[in-house]
Design an enzyme around this catalytic site. Structure first.
Site, PDB file in Angstrom:
ATOM      1  N   TYR A  75     -15.848  28.302   6.073  1.00  0.00           N
ATOM      2  CA  TYR A  75     -16.434  28.669   4.787  1.00  0.00           C
ATOM      3  C   TYR A  75     -16.742  27.417   3.963  1.00  0.00           C
ATOM      4  O   TYR A  75     -15.870  26.825   3.338  1.00  0.00           O
ATOM      5  CB  TYR A  75     -15.489  29.581   4.004  1.00  0.00           C
ATOM      6  CG  TYR A  75     -15.114  30.867   4.695  1.00  0.00           C
ATOM      7  CD1 TYR A  75     -15.903  31.410   5.711  1.00  0.00           C
ATOM      8  CD2 TYR A  75     -13.955  31.545   4.339  1.00  0.00           C
ATOM      9  CE1 TYR A  75     -15.542  32.591   6.342  1.00  0.00           C
ATOM     10  CE2 TYR A  75     -13.599  32.741   4.963  1.00  0.00           C
ATOM     11  CZ  TYR A  75     -14.392  33.244   5.966  1.00  0.00           C
ATOM     12  OH  TYR A  75     -14.034  34.419   6.595  1.00  0.00           O
ATOM     13  N   HIS A 135     -10.474  32.757  14.852  1.00  0.00           N
ATOM     14  CA  HIS A 135     -11.686  33.092  14.105  1.00  0.00           C
ATOM     15  C   HIS A 135     -12.866  33.268  15.063  1.00  0.00           C
ATOM     16  O   HIS A 135     -13.300  32.316  15.706  1.00  0.00           O
ATOM     17  CB  HIS A 135     -12.006  31.982  13.102  1.00  0.00           C
ATOM     18  CG  HIS A 135     -12.953  32.400  12.019  1.00  0.00           C
ATOM     19  ND1 HIS A 135     -13.464  31.510  11.089  1.00  0.00           N
ATOM     20  CD2 HIS A 135     -13.480  33.613  11.700  1.00  0.00           C
ATOM     21  CE1 HIS A 135     -14.244  32.164  10.251  1.00  0.00           C
ATOM     22  NE2 HIS A 135     -14.280  33.439  10.614  1.00  0.00           N
TER      23      HIS A 135
END
Length: 339
Positions: free
Chosen positions: A59, A144
């Site tokens: 992010y 992830h």
């Protein structure tokens, strides 16, 4: 004291507030937000009782982690739960030449992502996340998006997370992705996961019943993310150019959402109210994580969480074959069985 109290739920090693704040927007997803706005977002979440915060190196090329670290450092460490993720290492990009990130975040591409689900890569990823956060432990660490690196993730990354959990560097472990089937495999094969994050697959539009039922049976927590399905369920009626799964929404899905909205309105409920409430009806779901690009969006999510939803709405949605009867029946049978 918070303006509201957000209840917590516990499954195994994971105790999370029912509403969590996702950190992609703090990484400047789609548009930049300033540091002052980031502070106001986190302050609003905290003041309204949210104590679960989720981030990732991905992010904003580490920006989300740095912001969370700076803003949560002011809070008592044992008062909140923070999760981050492994699988993408950040490395300097000597050829950036002023370019901006090309994966949706409005940040300079001074670093680049490199997939790495090796054991050493996982340990390095966790340590670098801790450095950016300024913390000495992660409460939850997720693999992830490992679906395209599945064999290495199972053979190397997951055992490394187990070791880090045993060492106390992370508190709970799991995986986060947009697909239910690999998460089912992790739980079914008893890979030692404590909690899984499933984005967009347990919502008003899609009910991954096999996942939540197995998770409940095995004592694994489920964090529901993407409950608005890329915005398709985020407004009372679909707006112009609606999106679904990060792409233009198909016509048949837009029509289905219109039908869902009609049933909700008959009960005095808005579509986003129902979208936020639905996953939490299942006892395997420990938290719903929502992103926010402004303090107002955080406050709206908190207000939705506290709005009562009549049971008749869910019954009518089942009768109209708009949501799975398995979800409704499971909820009715296990409401009192939250461990």
């Amino acid at each position: 004291m918070p303006d509201f109290v957000i209840p917590t739920r516990t499954r195994g090693r994971a105790t999370l507030t029912e509403l969590g704040l996702g950190g992609s927007q703090l990484g400047n997803l789609y548009r930049a937000i300033g540091d002052d706005d980031a502070r106001r977002i986190v302050d609003t979440a905290w003041d309204n009782g949210i104590r679960y915060f989720d981030t990732a190196p991905h992010y904003g090329l580490g920006l989300s982690e740095r912001r969370f670290g700076a803003l949560l450092r002011e809070r008592p460490r044992d008062d909140y739960v923070l999760s981050s993720k492994v699988g993408r290492l950040l490395e300097p990009d000597p050829n950036a030449d002023g370019r901006m990130d090309d994966e949706g975040f409005d940040v300079p591409a001074t670093t680049r992502r490199r997939w790495d689900f090796s054991g050493d890569g996982v340990r390095r990823s966790v340590q670098e996340s801790l450095d950016r956060l300024g913390l000495d432990r992660l409460d939850v660490a997720y693999l992830h998006d490992p679906e395209n690196h599945w064999e290495q993730a199972l053979a190397e990354a997951l055992p490394a997370l187990v070791e880090l959990r045993d060492e106390g560097v992370v508190g709970a472990i799991g995986a986060g992705m947009n697909f239910a089937e690999p998460l089912i495999e992790l739980i079914r094969d008893d890979r030692g996961v404590d909690v899984v994050m499933c984005a967009g697959r347990y919502t008003l539009l899609e009910q991954a019943d096999d996942l939540v039922e197995l998770a409940f049976e095995r004592g694994v927590g489920v964090v529901a993310a993407g409950v608005y399905n890329s915005g398709l369920l985020a407004t009372p009626r679909p707006g112009p150019d609606p999106m679904y799964d990060y792409a233009p929404a198909p016509t048949h899905l837009v029509a289905r959402v219109e039908a869902l909205a009609t049933v909700c309105e008959r009960h005095g409920v808005t579509l986003p109210d129902a979208a936020l409430a639905f996953p939490l009806r299942h006892p395997a779901v420990v938290s719903v994580v929502v992103g926010a690009a402004s303090p107002e969006q955080v406050a709206d999510a908190v207000d939705r969480h506290h709005r009562p939803i009549p049971d008749a709405l869910w019954s009518d949605l089942v009768a109209a074959e708009m949501i799975s009867p398995r979800s409704a029946n499971f909820h009715q049978s296990h409401t009192q069985e939250l461990p």
